[in-house]
Design an enzyme around this catalytic site. Structure first.
Site, PDB file in Angstrom:
ATOM      1  N   GLY A 261       0.768  -1.237   0.000  1.00  0.00           N
ATOM      2  CA  GLY A 261       0.000   0.000   0.000  1.00  0.00           C
ATOM      3  C   GLY A 261       0.800   1.290   0.000  1.00  0.00           C
ATOM      4  O   GLY A 261       0.216   2.365   0.120  1.00  0.00           O
ATOM      5  N   GLU A 298      -5.837  -2.680   4.300  1.00  0.00           N
ATOM      6  CA  GLU A 298      -6.766  -2.105   3.324  1.00  0.00           C
ATOM      7  C   GLU A 298      -6.218  -2.177   1.905  1.00  0.00           C
ATOM      8  O   GLU A 298      -6.964  -2.289   0.929  1.00  0.00           O
ATOM      9  CB  GLU A 298      -7.123  -0.663   3.699  1.00  0.00           C
ATOM     10  CG  GLU A 298      -6.197   0.437   3.218  1.00  0.00           C
ATOM     11  CD  GLU A 298      -4.814   0.410   3.863  1.00  0.00           C
ATOM     12  OE1 GLU A 298      -3.859   0.930   3.252  1.00  0.00           O
ATOM     13  OE2 GLU A 298      -4.697  -0.112   4.980  1.00  0.00           O
ATOM     14  N   ASP A 299      -4.883  -2.124   1.754  1.00  0.00           N
ATOM     15  CA  ASP A 299      -4.276  -2.179   0.422  1.00  0.00           C
ATOM     16  C   ASP A 299      -4.599  -3.499  -0.273  1.00  0.00           C
ATOM     17  O   ASP A 299      -4.981  -3.532  -1.440  1.00  0.00           O
ATOM     18  CB  ASP A 299      -2.767  -1.967   0.518  1.00  0.00           C
ATOM     19  CG  ASP A 299      -2.111  -2.823   1.599  1.00  0.00           C
ATOM     20  OD1 ASP A 299      -2.814  -3.590   2.282  1.00  0.00           O
ATOM     21  OD2 ASP A 299      -0.881  -2.724   1.766  1.00  0.00           O
ATOM     22  N   HIS A 300      -4.461  -4.597   0.475  1.00  0.00           N
ATOM     23  CA  HIS A 300      -4.748  -5.912  -0.092  1.00  0.00           C
ATOM     24  C   HIS A 300      -6.230  -6.060  -0.429  1.00  0.00           C
ATOM     25  O   HIS A 300      -6.586  -6.586  -1.496  1.00  0.00           O
ATOM     26  CB  HIS A 300      -4.333  -6.999   0.902  1.00  0.00           C
ATOM     27  CG  HIS A 300      -4.662  -8.398   0.462  1.00  0.00           C
ATOM     28  ND1 HIS A 300      -4.013  -9.009  -0.585  1.00  0.00           N
ATOM     29  CD2 HIS A 300      -5.592  -9.285   0.914  1.00  0.00           C
ATOM     30  CE1 HIS A 300      -4.517 -10.226  -0.755  1.00  0.00           C
ATOM     31  NE2 HIS A 300      -5.476 -10.417   0.129  1.00  0.00           N
TER      32      HIS A 300
END
Length: 469
Positions: A261, A298-300
């Site tokens: 991220g 949250e990036d994944h």
């Protein structure tokens, strides 16, 4: 008359032969999937290494630059979430103002939650210095009740900028990241033309996918003046060798999303549409990011949403992004950081995390040298010659890759951030320590359940969201 013990000895011998034969047969059967796993790891190493060697250098970047037509570039909003002071923060934030991108197509939004955040004076200085750039600072309006949509403070902070962004294409960039001035041009070209490292085949395993996210390879540079900085050197070693190699390889093949991220570009409309499909509810424009506030990673989860719901995949633009690290960082702190993120990944990508030790040089070498010995030489032992050759080859590949990434970052880095130098002796020392620590760190992360994140303990729920303890 034959003594009774002769029959006993004969029977025992037969049992031993049958037992030995069964064990050997079992080892042969087990060696086949182990050998296949070993070959898969070597293929990933080869792909990552060759991609970095041929595409992550100044010459390859210039080739991509030559193809970019400024008139055809779409407008972009850069979102940078801030909290506190990071290492070389002024240079990192200033790199957004220094992007070689048409100014009429660029907007920069800095997001902070607290009106007394120490990063605010730095941002105001840059906005005043680059008054010709469309840049603004956004602070939570209600200081008595800061925006809260879930456990993830980055998402809580970013939401206001995400919603207010003037343009659909967003570049979400952490505050401690420095970028080359041409990164945005190459990235938008990559996004608009469905490219991955310049190739027209963005995902080898999923050719039906279209590039709807651009990711950059994150690199750590230790510029600490403290003697106790082994932790940051280990971070630097991990990100420039093992992580970079497999990050590039997996994003080239793309069996599934593999996103860090630190620096990513995607369209707000794609993410909002993905959230509507996930929740089966109509959402207001710019409210899609709220959905990811319940996740630590949250990036994944954003990458999965784009991958699964809008037929998107990630493309690379031949760029690395640099995180300078200074101050005192001990080996213990390095171990805690790695264990924390491995523990998070254990819940989010369980199968890949459980297999991760097999991608490290030592265990991979043991698996390979043992399975080769069983299958080719019918010996139930490690082929030490094979193991030594394996380790030497892995070391050489990592050393070459590390030096190449140093060269590409040094060519693009600000003079304020001290360029790295390649010293073979220093590289060998930290490389060996990182390799030996890899398996113990994995064991530590697998044994624990709680996740310490920004001083707050969390547990991961079945839906992969995080709950404070």
């Amino acid at each position: 008359m034959t003594p009774i013990w002769s029959y006993v000895d004969s029977y025992s011998s037969s049992v031993d032969e049958v037992s030995t034969s069964s064990v050997n047969r079992l080892l042969e059967v087990l060696s086949i999937p182990l050998f296949i796993l070993y070959i898969v790891v070597l293929v990933l190493v080869f792909i990552g290494f060759t991609q970095i060697t041929f595409h992550f250098n100044k010459k390859a970047q210039l080739q991509l630059d030559f193809l970019v037509d400024d008139d055809s570039l779409e407008p972009v909003t850069i979102l940078r979430p801030l909290k506190g002071i990071d290492s070389n923060m002024l240079s990192c934030l200033e790199s957004s103002f220094q992007q070689k991108y048409p100014l009429e197509k660029l907007e920069i939004i800095f997001c902070v939650q607290s009106a007394v955040d120490p990063a605010i004076p730095i941002v105001n200085t840059l906005i005043e210095k680059y008054s010709n750039v469309d840049a603004k600072l956004m602070i939570d309006q209600d200081q008595k009740s800061l925006d809260f949509f879930g456990s993830n403070p980055k998402v809580n902070n970013l939401h206001k900028g995400y919603k207010a962004a003037k343009y659909d294409i967003l570049w979400v960039l952490d505050s401690n990241i420095y970028t080359d001035p041409h990164t945005l041009r190459r990235s938008i070209y990559t996004l608009q033309n469905n490219k991955n490292n310049g190739s027209s085949v963005p995902a080898w395993l999923r050719r039906d996918k279209t590039v709807k996210m651009v990711t950059h390879v994150p690199i750590v540079a230790s510029n600490s003046k403290h003697r106790i900085n082994w932790g940051s050197k280990l971070d630097e070693m991990f990100m420039s060798t093992s992580h970079a190699k497999f990050y590039v390889a997996l994003n080239r093949i793309q069996p599934a999303p593999c996103i860090n991220g630190k620096s990513n570009i995607y369209k707000r409309s794609d993410l909002d549409k993905s959230v509507e499909l996930i929740t089966r509810q109509r959402i207001l424009k710019g409210d899609g990011l709220k959905h990811f506030a319940k996740y630590i990673g949250e990036d994944h989860m954003i990458a999965i949403a784009i991958f699964e719901n809008v037929d998107g995949c990630a493309g690379m633009s031949r760029d690395v992004v640099l995180q300078p690290v200074s101050g005192q960082n001990s080996v213990k702190e390095y171990i805690q950081r790695r264990a924390r993120w491995l523990r998070i990944r254990k819940y989010m990508v369980s199968a890949a995390t459980f297999l991760e030790p097999t991608t490290e040089s030592l265990l991979s070498g043991i698996i390979g040298s043992f399975s080769v010995n069983v299958l080719l030489k019918d010996k139930s032992s490690i082929n030490w010659t094979w193991f030594i050759c394996h380790m030497i080859a892995w070391f050489v590949i990592d050393a070459i890759q590390y030096e190449k990434l140093i060269n590409v970052t040094n060519n693009n880095v600000s003079s304020v951030i001290v360029p790295r130098k390649f010293h073979l002796g220093q590289f060998a020392r930290f490389w060996a320590l990182r390799e030996f620590l890899a398996l113990p760190i994995w064991v530590i992360s697998m044994c624990g359940t709680d996740i310490q994140w920004r001083g707050q303990p969390f547990k991961i729920l079945p839906d992969l969201s995080a709950e404070p303890l």
